[in-house]
Design an enzyme around this catalytic site. Structure first.
Site, short mmCIF file in Angstrom:
data_model
loop_
_atom_site.label_atom_id
_atom_site.label_comp_id
_atom_site.label_asym_id
_atom_site.label_seq_id
_atom_site.Cartn_x
_atom_site.Cartn_y
_atom_site.Cartn_z
N SER A 47 1.00 -1.26 -0.11
CA SER A 47 0.10 0.08 -0.04
C SER A 47 0.93 1.06 0.05
O SER A 47 1.75 1.15 0.78
CB SER A 47 -0.78 0.06 1.02
OG SER A 47 -1.59 1.47 1.35
N TYR B 213 -1.87 0.38 10.27
CA TYR B 213 -1.95 -0.42 8.85
C TYR B 213 -0.58 -0.13 8.22
O TYR B 213 0.06 -0.84 7.41
CB TYR B 213 -3.04 0.02 8.10
CG TYR B 213 -3.42 -0.52 6.72
CD1 TYR B 213 -3.72 -1.84 6.55
CD2 TYR B 213 -3.11 0.40 5.67
CE1 TYR B 213 -3.63 -2.10 5.36
CE2 TYR B 213 -3.18 -0.17 4.39
CZ TYR B 213 -3.51 -1.63 4.12
OH TYR B 213 -3.67 -1.95 2.83
#
Length: 301
Positions: free
Chosen positions: A133, A146
């Protein structure tokens, strides 16, 4: 191919099956709607395997199954796709356990699976494709748990890319933009986890930041996800290219707006990047203890 209950994993499993590949697709729940859909829409070549990446026994069972069915041929490709996040909050407000869970699924689980399958991948001179990501490259507001796990994942895969070159294994990272996948666009999911977070926060922290602060960042996130892209084909195509191209790219960036984001990240001052990320993603208001009206109230008291 891990994380096939929904989103990128499910779409990629279906795509590779249509192309004629033998696909081992892992799901968290063999009875989930996504798993049922794959059963109905795919050929008998596709094998569904139950796997929770936080459980070593699940990973070992999947490894044994794949080894038993690919020992003579080796394994051409591994797609690390499974990912987890259920917290939208500042790093200070995110419980340590949330950091640990993100690391368990997004980093350690993928690492254990990769290491376990490497002998089969080496014998085939195959491919490793990992969905990471942009949040692992830059400090997106309220995504620390995250983002930290995806940063670790990106780095370890980049290390594998360098170290596995002599074996003929090619390693690619996929860094997607903002897509509608799984629970990411379900307001009920985020509202539930926001309530759990508020209930778990120490009183002092809740006082300093304010309940309305946490409400606001979650509302902004839900609004942001409303404009997420529904068509997952750009990500599926990037994963497929990573598996099949003669010379796959080291990094793929499927999705809009990532070019300008990475340009700002690499070439402009930090404060510009921080302003851009806040404007683009979440722009938290001032915590309660820093607001003017709060200081007035304290003085009156």
């Amino acid at each position: 191919l891990s994380g096939c209950d929904s989103g990128f994993g499910q779409a990629t499993a279906r795509h590779l099956d249509i192309m004629g590949f033998r696909v081992f697709a892992s799901v968290l729940d063999l009875q989930s709607p996504g798993a049922q859909e794959l059963r109905q829409s795919c050929s008998s070549r596709l094998t569904l395997l139950q796997m929770d990446l936080t459980k070593t026994e699940d990973i070992q069972r999947v490894l044994q199954h794949i080894q038993a069915h690919t020992n003579s041929t080796g394994l051409w490709g591994l797609v690390n796709n499974a990912g987890f996040n259920d917290t939208i909050a500042d790093a200070e407000l995110s419980p340590l356990g949330k950091f640990r869970t993100c690391m368990e699924v997004n980093f350690f689980g993928s690492l254990e699976l990769t290491k376990g399958l490497l002998p089969l991948l080496r014998s085939a001179g195959g491919r490793i494709v990992t969905v990471s990501s942009p949040a692992g490259d830059m400090p997106f507001p309220c995504l620390a748990a995250y983002g930290a796990s995806k940063a670790a994942l990106s780095l370890v895969m980049d290390t594998f890319r360098s170290e596995l070159q002599p074996w003929g294994i090619k390693v690619s990272l996929i860094l997607p933009g903002y897509y509608k996948t799984g629970t990411t666009c379900d307001p009920a999911f985020w509202n539930l986890h926001k309530q759990q977070l508020l209930a778990s926060l120490p009183q002092e922290l809740l006082q300093a930041y304010g309940e309305d602060y946490v409400e606001e960042i979650n509302q902004q996130f839900i609004q942001f996800m409303k404009v997420a892209v529904e068509d997952l084909s750009a990500v599926v195509n990037s994963i497929t290219e990573g598996l099949l191209a003669a010379n796959p790219a080291v990094r793929y960036y499927p999705g809009q707006g990532l070019g300008i984001m990475y340009f700002i990240h690499r070439y402009l001052p930090y404060f510009v990047r921080d302003l851009f990320l806040k404007g683009f993603f979440i722009n938290p208001k001032l915590p309660r203890a820093l607001r003017r009206e709060h200081h007035k109230d304290v003085k009156k008291a």
